[in-house]
Design an enzyme around this catalytic site. Sequence first.
Site, PDB file in Angstrom:
ATOM      1  N   ASP A 212       0.877  -1.168   0.000  1.00  0.00           N
ATOM      2  CA  ASP A 212       0.000   0.000   0.000  1.00  0.00           C
ATOM      3  C   ASP A 212       0.918   1.224   0.000  1.00  0.00           C
ATOM      4  OD1 ASP A 212      -1.596   2.120   0.531  1.00  0.00           O
ATOM      5  OD2 ASP A 212      -2.483   1.325   2.362  1.00  0.00           O
ATOM      6  N   LYS A 238      -3.400  12.047  -3.120  1.00  0.00           N
ATOM      7  CA  LYS A 238      -2.401  12.244  -2.057  1.00  0.00           C
ATOM      8  C   LYS A 238      -1.103  12.779  -2.656  1.00  0.00           C
ATOM      9  CE  LYS A 238      -4.626   9.289   0.979  1.00  0.00           C
ATOM     10  NZ  LYS A 238      -5.279   9.641   2.219  1.00  0.00           N
TER      11      LYS A 238
HETATM   12  C1  PLP Z   1      -1.899   4.318   4.042  1.00  0.00           C
HETATM   13  C2  PLP Z   1      -3.201   4.529   3.323  1.00  0.00           C
HETATM   14  N1  PLP Z   1      -3.719   3.520   2.616  1.00  0.00           N
HETATM   15  C3  PLP Z   1      -4.865   3.639   1.937  1.00  0.00           C
HETATM   16  C4  PLP Z   1      -5.580   4.815   1.969  1.00  0.00           C
HETATM   17  C5  PLP Z   1      -6.840   4.913   1.194  1.00  0.00           C
HETATM   18  O1  PLP Z   1      -6.690   5.845   0.179  1.00  0.00           O
HETATM   19  P1  PLP Z   1      -7.974   6.317  -0.651  1.00  0.00           P
HETATM   20  O2  PLP Z   1      -8.919   6.875   0.353  1.00  0.00           O
HETATM   21  O3  PLP Z   1      -7.434   7.352  -1.580  1.00  0.00           O
HETATM   22  O4  PLP Z   1      -8.489   5.123  -1.340  1.00  0.00           O
HETATM   23  C6  PLP Z   1      -5.097   5.889   2.713  1.00  0.00           C
HETATM   24  C7  PLP Z   1      -5.863   7.152   2.810  1.00  0.00           C
HETATM   25  O5  PLP Z   1      -5.742   7.885   3.762  1.00  0.00           O
HETATM   26  C8  PLP Z   1      -3.867   5.749   3.386  1.00  0.00           C
HETATM   27  O6  PLP Z   1      -3.352   6.760   4.092  1.00  0.00           O
END
Ligand code: PLP
Length: 422
Positions: A212, A238
């Site tokens: 991730d 992000k």
């Molecule tokens: C470490 C991590 N993984 C996954 C996600 C999920 O991202 P998204 O909401 O853009 O799908 C986030 C969002 O804050 C995150 O910080």
Amino acid sequence: MSTNPYIKQTFNIQKQSQLIRKDFPLLNLYSGDNQLHYLDNAATSQKPQQVIDAISDCYQRVNAPVHRGLYALADESTTTYEKSRKKVAQFIGAPQSEQLIFTLSATESINMVAQGWLKHHLNAGDKVWVTGMEHHANLVPWQRVCKETGAELCFIELTEDGSLDLDNATELYSEKTRFIAMSHVSNVLGVINPVKEVTQRAAQAGIPVLIDATQSVGHIPVDVVELDCDFLAFSAHKMYGPTGIGALYGKADKLATMEPMLLGGGMVDEVGDYESSWASLPSKLEAGSPNLAGAIGFASAVDYIESIGLQTIESIVSELTEKALFALSNINGIKIYGPLDSERREGIISFNLDGIHPHDIAQIAGESNVAIRSGHHCCQPLMRRLGEVATVRASFAPYNIEEEINALLEVIETAQSIFMPR
Ligand SMILES: Cc1ncc(COP(=O)(O)O)c(C=O)c1O
């Protein structure tokens, strides 16, 4: 006037941050006493004019259905969409563009792997490993697939300082392990995890690994060949790109054996009354009308990052983080989570103050236009491990300036004077 010695310290204003800041219209909407101190970048980043212009240009000049029309404009929209894919794929070092699937978000990317791939490779008694610091997006999909198949979900626990306790995850590479899913950078602790060490050992044991990379792509170098991961998930929003688009990278053999989660137009080859066959990659995994403006915005965010230089971004954020960590760690009654060594962190700092609820701090911050986050940050299992229900989180981007660290310190001082008067 502040009494905190660290507030009075005159930091060198980072000229580069000031220049970068000029690219972000939303930040420049506010000035003087109203200045917005946006320190919620781990939740979503602001967007530079270049990305906004690219999206606007898409609708003014390029908009037409992708992969569906035979006229010149449709040709252009298709070419632009595929060029955007190539740009994002190259940015993470994917050997082929087709290995980069556009999705709605990192969340969707991870769900696709859980339901479309892992579910077909798991049996009762198998083990799937995650870490104790995962975002719900990289946890709940694995919980479900384990429940559905009778596999066991196992956790790599954390050490005192919030690092992964790999030494004690003795069964991680065992014969029973079928999959490992882990974050590259924790969205709470900011810690950069040793993903390469895990992928190397996992490869020797024939265990696929998903990373991730939602908090790492666009912030620190990420190269999927170097990391040798089987899957990698991330989101455009992000990394200065638009919301509503993310990406999934996969090794060719993994994507080839992945079942599409979403079915419909664009992802099929032949459709009969009762049976259908799938198109080749990447279309097989991109059902429905492609998100042209999103893909263009995503690619433009990559262009933007490259125009500044990832190294510059990294060094600005690292300097801010180091200064913030130093200043924060000198405050009485503060507890900072994760390693204090800024070298081992991205620009994310979570903390709590003795006797003050994180929401109270965030509210006081909000009243001073300091945008920080309080809560569990979609990491309830991590909160339990930390023995907290919530933390305050400040997270930096290259458009943040040292003055904003001071603004945060003033908020803390105000909160302490209200809730913990001497
Ligand atoms: C470490 C991590 N993984 C996954 C996600 C999920 O991202 P998204 O909401 O853009 O799908 C986030 C969002 O804050 C995150 O910080």
